[in-house]
Every structure is written in structure tokens, then in C-alpha cells.
Motif scaffolding. Structure first.
Motif: not given
Length: 66
Positions: A10, A25, A29, A33-36, A52, A54
Motif C-alpha cells: 500500500y 502515479v 501503475l 500497482y493499481r488505484l485504490h 492517491q 495505490v
């Protein structure tokens, strides 16, 4: 990715709302990682500050709410 992956699962990326923040960001990615959640924004009196979250995508399928 190495045999020993020491990336944090995280991360909360924060900074001024500018091209450099967008690059950070985008880099996360690209690293898996992915957006959370949604981004957050505030104004510090001089500029817009964004955040943001991730999370490291482990490949587990996710069921999204309908």
C-alpha cells in the motif's frame, strides 16, 4: 520484479497537482500497482495538493460492486 519483492503493498502518493504527480502515479501503475479509491484534493492557500492511494496488484480477481 526480483525474487525478493520488497515493494510496499500500500502506498499513498501525495503532492502538488502537477505533471510530476501524474508521472509518479503513472510510474506506480507501470510497476504493478493499481488505484485504490478516489483521489483526494485540498488547497494549501497557494496550490492544490492531491493524494492517491495505490495497492500492489497481486493478480487476484476482484469482484466489483454492482
Amino acid at each position: 520484479m526480483s525474487d525478493h519483492d520488497d515493494r510496499l503493498r500500500y502506498r499513498l502518493l501525495t503532492g502538488p497537482d502537477d505533471a510530476e504527480f501524474c508521472r509518479r502515479v503513472s510510474a506506480a501503475l507501470a510497476e504493478g500497482y493499481r488505484l485504490h479509491g478516489s483521489p483526494a484534493m485540498t488547497f494549501d492557500g497557494q496550490r492544490v495538493i492531491v493524494a492517491q492511494a495505490v495497492v500492489l496488484d497481486d493478480g487476484t480477481p476482484r469482484i466489483l460492486p454492482a
